[in-house]
Design a protein around this motif. Structure first.
Motif, PDB file in Angstrom:
ATOM      1  N   VAL A  19      30.551 -12.936  99.675  1.00 54.99           N
ATOM      2  CA  VAL A  19      30.114 -13.097 101.316  1.00 54.99           C
ATOM      3  C   VAL A  19      31.344 -13.216 102.149  1.00 54.99           C
ATOM      4  O   VAL A  19      31.525 -12.677 103.296  1.00 54.99           O
ATOM      5  CB  VAL A  19      29.169 -14.564 101.338  1.00 54.99           C
ATOM      6  N   ALA A  20      32.420 -13.767 101.555  1.00 54.89           N
ATOM      7  CA  ALA A  20      33.588 -13.853 102.576  1.00 54.89           C
ATOM      8  C   ALA A  20      34.373 -12.411 102.626  1.00 54.89           C
ATOM      9  O   ALA A  20      34.562 -12.218 103.898  1.00 54.89           O
ATOM     10  CB  ALA A  20      34.493 -15.011 102.020  1.00 54.89           C
ATOM     11  N   ASN A  23      31.936 -10.227 104.743  1.00 54.84           N
ATOM     12  CA  ASN A  23      32.004 -10.433 106.437  1.00 54.84           C
ATOM     13  C   ASN A  23      33.382 -10.147 106.990  1.00 54.84           C
ATOM     14  O   ASN A  23      33.431  -9.585 108.016  1.00 54.84           O
ATOM     15  CB  ASN A  23      32.058 -12.408 106.501  1.00 54.84           C
ATOM     16  N   GLU A  24      34.400 -10.161 106.422  1.00 59.40           N
ATOM     17  CA  GLU A  24      35.650  -9.843 106.811  1.00 59.40           C
ATOM     18  C   GLU A  24      35.577  -8.424 107.014  1.00 59.40           C
ATOM     19  O   GLU A  24      36.271  -7.691 108.144  1.00 59.40           O
ATOM     20  CB  GLU A  24      37.098 -10.209 105.990  1.00 59.40           C
ATOM     21  N   CYS A  26      32.808  -6.519 107.390  1.00 58.62           N
ATOM     22  CA  CYS A  26      31.920  -6.110 108.948  1.00 58.62           C
ATOM     23  C   CYS A  26      32.879  -6.373 110.190  1.00 58.62           C
ATOM     24  O   CYS A  26      32.703  -5.415 110.994  1.00 58.62           O
ATOM     25  CB  CYS A  26      30.889  -6.903 108.561  1.00 58.62           C
ATOM     26  N   LEU A  27      33.535  -7.389 109.992  1.00 57.28           N
ATOM     27  CA  LEU A  27      34.300  -7.846 111.257  1.00 57.28           C
ATOM     28  C   LEU A  27      35.292  -6.734 111.547  1.00 57.28           C
ATOM     29  O   LEU A  27      35.453  -6.152 112.709  1.00 57.28           O
ATOM     30  CB  LEU A  27      34.943  -9.223 111.262  1.00 57.28           C
ATOM     31  N   TYR A 121      28.989  -0.770 105.401  1.00 55.53           N
ATOM     32  CA  TYR A 121      28.962  -1.727 106.422  1.00 55.53           C
ATOM     33  C   TYR A 121      27.403  -2.001 106.255  1.00 55.53           C
ATOM     34  O   TYR A 121      27.031  -3.313 106.710  1.00 55.53           O
ATOM     35  CB  TYR A 121      29.238  -1.130 107.681  1.00 55.53           C
ATOM     36  N   LYS A 125      26.451  -5.635 106.188  1.00 57.25           N
ATOM     37  CA  LYS A 125      26.005  -6.603 107.313  1.00 57.25           C
ATOM     38  C   LYS A 125      24.627  -7.218 107.253  1.00 57.25           C
ATOM     39  O   LYS A 125      24.498  -8.326 107.487  1.00 57.25           O
ATOM     40  CB  LYS A 125      25.957  -5.690 108.622  1.00 57.25           C
ATOM     41  N   VAL A 128      25.149 -10.363 104.716  1.00 54.03           N
ATOM     42  CA  VAL A 128      25.869 -11.308 105.579  1.00 54.03           C
ATOM     43  C   VAL A 128      25.079 -12.006 106.563  1.00 54.03           C
ATOM     44  O   VAL A 128      25.093 -13.253 106.631  1.00 54.03           O
ATOM     45  CB  VAL A 128      27.079 -10.588 106.227  1.00 54.03           C
ATOM     46  N   MET A 129      24.159 -11.234 107.174  1.00 54.15           N
ATOM     47  CA  MET A 129      23.460 -12.021 108.350  1.00 54.15           C
ATOM     48  C   MET A 129      22.316 -12.765 107.570  1.00 54.15           C
ATOM     49  O   MET A 129      21.906 -13.793 108.236  1.00 54.15           O
ATOM     50  CB  MET A 129      22.624 -10.749 109.157  1.00 54.15           C
ATOM     51  N   TYR A 131      22.800 -14.139 104.931  1.00 53.88           N
ATOM     52  CA  TYR A 131      23.408 -15.478 104.392  1.00 53.88           C
ATOM     53  C   TYR A 131      23.688 -16.569 105.613  1.00 53.88           C
ATOM     54  O   TYR A 131      23.503 -17.680 105.639  1.00 53.88           O
ATOM     55  CB  TYR A 131      24.871 -15.399 103.717  1.00 53.88           C
ATOM     56  N   GLN A 132      23.843 -15.997 106.896  1.00 58.75           N
ATOM     57  CA  GLN A 132      24.073 -16.738 107.877  1.00 58.75           C
ATOM     58  C   GLN A 132      22.596 -17.646 108.383  1.00 58.75           C
ATOM     59  O   GLN A 132      22.787 -18.385 109.151  1.00 58.75           O
ATOM     60  CB  GLN A 132      24.562 -15.879 109.239  1.00 58.75           C
TER      61      GLN A 132
END
Length: 180
Positions: A19-20, A23-24, A26-27, A121, A125, A128-129, A131-132
Protein backbone atom coordinates in the motif's frame (compact mmCIF):
# COMPACT_ATOMS: atom_id res chain seq x y z
CA UNK A 1 -11.64 -1.47 15.11
CA UNK A 2 -11.37 -4.30 17.66
CA UNK A 3 -8.26 -6.12 18.82
CA UNK A 4 -8.85 -8.97 16.37
CA UNK A 5 -9.21 -6.50 13.54
CA UNK A 6 -5.44 -5.93 13.30
CA UNK A 7 -5.04 -9.63 12.55
CA UNK A 8 -7.09 -9.17 9.39
CA UNK A 9 -5.28 -9.98 6.13
CA UNK A 10 -5.48 -6.36 4.96
CA UNK A 11 -3.11 -5.35 7.77
CA UNK A 12 -0.42 -7.93 7.11
CA UNK A 13 3.06 -6.46 6.82
CA UNK A 14 3.43 -7.37 3.13
CA UNK A 15 0.09 -5.71 2.31
CA UNK A 16 0.82 -2.53 4.27
CA UNK A 17 4.22 -2.23 2.57
CA UNK A 18 2.59 -2.68 -0.83
CA UNK A 19 0.00 0.00 0.00
CA UNK A 20 2.81 2.42 0.91
CA UNK A 21 4.73 1.84 -2.34
CA UNK A 22 1.53 1.98 -4.41
CA UNK A 23 0.57 5.28 -2.79
CA UNK A 24 4.02 6.80 -3.46
CA UNK A 25 3.84 5.66 -7.09
CA UNK A 26 0.44 7.29 -7.53
CA UNK A 27 1.66 10.54 -6.01
CA UNK A 28 4.69 10.51 -8.32
CA UNK A 29 2.54 9.96 -11.44
CA UNK A 30 0.24 12.79 -10.36
CA UNK A 31 3.08 15.31 -9.97
CA UNK A 32 2.63 18.35 -12.13
CA UNK A 33 6.09 18.67 -13.65
CA UNK A 34 9.22 16.60 -14.07
CA UNK A 35 12.65 17.94 -14.92
CA UNK A 36 14.20 15.41 -17.28
CA UNK A 37 12.97 12.32 -19.07
CA UNK A 38 15.90 10.32 -17.75
CA UNK A 39 15.11 11.25 -14.13
CA UNK A 40 11.43 10.50 -14.64
CA UNK A 41 12.08 7.10 -16.20
CA UNK A 42 14.69 6.26 -13.56
CA UNK A 43 12.07 6.87 -10.87
CA UNK A 44 9.43 4.85 -12.72
CA UNK A 45 11.98 2.04 -13.17
CA UNK A 46 12.63 1.99 -9.41
CA UNK A 47 8.94 2.09 -8.54
CA UNK A 48 8.11 -0.68 -10.99
CA UNK A 49 10.89 -2.93 -9.75
CA UNK A 50 9.71 -2.47 -6.18
CA UNK A 51 6.03 -2.82 -7.09
CA UNK A 52 6.73 -6.07 -8.90
CA UNK A 53 8.57 -7.47 -5.89
CA UNK A 54 5.96 -6.27 -3.39
CA UNK A 55 3.08 -7.60 -5.52
CA UNK A 56 4.64 -11.07 -5.59
CA UNK A 57 4.65 -11.03 -1.78
CA UNK A 58 0.93 -10.25 -1.43
CA UNK A 59 -1.09 -13.02 0.27
CA UNK A 60 -3.83 -14.91 -1.51
CA UNK A 61 -7.22 -13.42 -0.80
CA UNK A 62 -10.70 -14.84 -1.28
CA UNK A 63 -12.51 -12.56 -3.70
CA UNK A 64 -15.93 -13.29 -2.34
CA UNK A 65 -18.93 -11.50 -3.79
CA UNK A 66 -17.72 -7.98 -3.04
CA UNK A 67 -16.39 -5.87 -5.88
CA UNK A 68 -13.76 -3.21 -5.46
CA UNK A 69 -14.94 0.32 -6.03
CA UNK A 70 -13.52 2.32 -8.94
CA UNK A 71 -12.35 5.84 -8.20
CA UNK A 72 -10.32 6.99 -11.20
CA UNK A 73 -12.46 8.79 -13.75
CA UNK A 74 -11.83 8.18 -17.45
CA UNK A 75 -11.10 11.86 -18.19
CA UNK A 76 -8.49 11.91 -15.39
CA UNK A 77 -6.85 8.82 -16.86
CA UNK A 78 -6.62 10.38 -20.33
CA UNK A 79 -5.44 13.73 -19.01
CA UNK A 80 -2.52 12.14 -17.15
CA UNK A 81 -1.76 9.73 -19.99
CA UNK A 82 -1.55 12.59 -22.51
CA UNK A 83 0.63 14.63 -20.15
CA UNK A 84 3.06 11.73 -19.77
CA UNK A 85 3.02 10.95 -23.49
CA UNK A 86 3.82 14.56 -24.38
CA UNK A 87 6.60 14.63 -21.80
CA UNK A 88 8.20 11.42 -23.10
CA UNK A 89 7.81 12.62 -26.68
CA UNK A 90 9.45 10.34 -29.24
CA UNK A 91 10.50 7.91 -26.49
CA UNK A 92 6.94 7.00 -25.55
CA UNK A 93 6.20 4.54 -28.38
CA UNK A 94 7.84 1.17 -28.64
CA UNK A 95 7.35 -2.07 -30.48
CA UNK A 96 6.87 -4.95 -28.14
CA UNK A 97 4.78 -8.00 -27.73
CA UNK A 98 1.27 -8.43 -26.54
CA UNK A 99 0.53 -11.79 -25.08
CA UNK A 100 -2.48 -13.98 -24.94
CA UNK A 101 -3.54 -16.21 -22.09
CA UNK A 102 -0.85 -18.60 -23.28
CA UNK A 103 2.70 -18.57 -22.02
CA UNK A 104 4.14 -17.67 -25.40
CA UNK A 105 4.60 -14.11 -26.55
CA UNK A 106 3.14 -14.26 -29.99
CA UNK A 107 1.95 -10.96 -31.34
CA UNK A 108 4.10 -7.94 -32.14
CA UNK A 109 2.32 -4.70 -31.28
CA UNK A 110 2.81 -0.96 -30.89
CA UNK A 111 2.79 0.08 -27.25
CA UNK A 112 3.43 3.23 -25.27
CA UNK A 113 5.16 3.69 -21.96
CA UNK A 114 2.58 6.33 -21.03
CA UNK A 115 -0.23 3.79 -21.37
CA UNK A 116 1.76 1.22 -19.36
CA UNK A 117 2.38 3.81 -16.66
CA UNK A 118 -1.30 4.73 -16.55
CA UNK A 119 -2.63 1.17 -16.59
CA UNK A 120 -0.52 0.39 -13.53
CA UNK A 121 -1.55 3.72 -11.98
CA UNK A 122 -5.25 3.04 -12.58
CA UNK A 123 -5.27 -0.24 -10.67
CA UNK A 124 -3.06 1.10 -7.90
CA UNK A 125 -5.05 4.33 -7.52
CA UNK A 126 -8.31 2.42 -7.11
CA UNK A 127 -6.56 0.08 -4.66
CA UNK A 128 -5.07 2.90 -2.56
CA UNK A 129 -8.36 4.82 -2.50
CA UNK A 130 -10.15 1.70 -1.24
CA UNK A 131 -7.63 1.48 1.57
CA UNK A 132 -8.19 5.09 2.47
CA UNK A 133 -11.87 4.31 3.10
CA UNK A 134 -10.78 2.12 6.01
CA UNK A 135 -13.55 -0.45 5.50
CA UNK A 136 -12.00 -3.91 5.79
CA UNK A 137 -14.41 -5.57 3.35
CA UNK A 138 -13.66 -2.91 0.72
CA UNK A 139 -9.94 -3.20 1.42
CA UNK A 140 -10.05 -6.97 1.05
CA UNK A 141 -11.97 -6.74 -2.23
CA UNK A 142 -9.46 -4.18 -3.52
CA UNK A 143 -6.55 -6.39 -2.45
CA UNK A 144 -8.05 -9.37 -4.25
CA UNK A 145 -8.65 -7.39 -7.42
CA UNK A 146 -5.25 -5.67 -7.41
CA UNK A 147 -3.43 -8.98 -6.92
CA UNK A 148 -5.48 -10.62 -9.66
CA UNK A 149 -4.88 -7.72 -12.09
CA UNK A 150 -1.15 -7.89 -11.33
CA UNK A 151 -1.10 -11.57 -12.25
CA UNK A 152 -3.06 -11.25 -15.48
CA UNK A 153 -2.33 -7.72 -16.69
CA UNK A 154 -0.15 -5.05 -15.17
CA UNK A 155 2.62 -7.34 -13.98
CA UNK A 156 3.33 -8.07 -17.65
CA UNK A 157 3.20 -4.36 -18.44
CA UNK A 158 5.79 -3.70 -15.76
CA UNK A 159 8.12 -6.27 -17.27
CA UNK A 160 7.65 -5.05 -20.86
CA UNK A 161 8.08 -1.43 -19.82
CA UNK A 162 11.16 -2.17 -17.69
CA UNK A 163 12.85 -3.67 -20.75
CA UNK A 164 12.16 -0.51 -22.74
CA UNK A 165 13.25 1.79 -19.92
CA UNK A 166 16.47 -0.17 -19.53
CA UNK A 167 17.27 0.36 -23.20
CA UNK A 168 16.41 4.07 -23.01
CA UNK A 169 18.31 4.72 -19.79
CA UNK A 170 21.42 2.65 -20.45
CA UNK A 171 21.64 2.92 -24.23
CA UNK A 172 23.72 5.36 -26.20
CA UNK A 173 20.83 7.69 -27.01
CA UNK A 174 20.46 10.89 -24.95
CA UNK A 175 16.75 10.86 -24.13
CA UNK A 176 16.93 14.33 -22.58
CA UNK A 177 18.22 15.89 -25.78
CA UNK A 178 15.86 18.28 -27.57
CA UNK A 179 13.36 18.15 -24.73
CA UNK A 180 10.98 21.09 -24.52
Amino acid sequence: MGEDSLDHIVYQKSVVEFVAVANEYCLFVEQKEHEKRSEYLTNIQKFWSLLYLKATLLPEVDGGDVYAEKFLEEHDYWFLQNKISNFLGPHDRYTGYSDTDHYLLDEEAQNTLSENIMDVYQDLKDFVMSYQLGVEEAMEAALFECREHFQIHWGKQLLNGLRVMHILLYGEQDIDQEQD
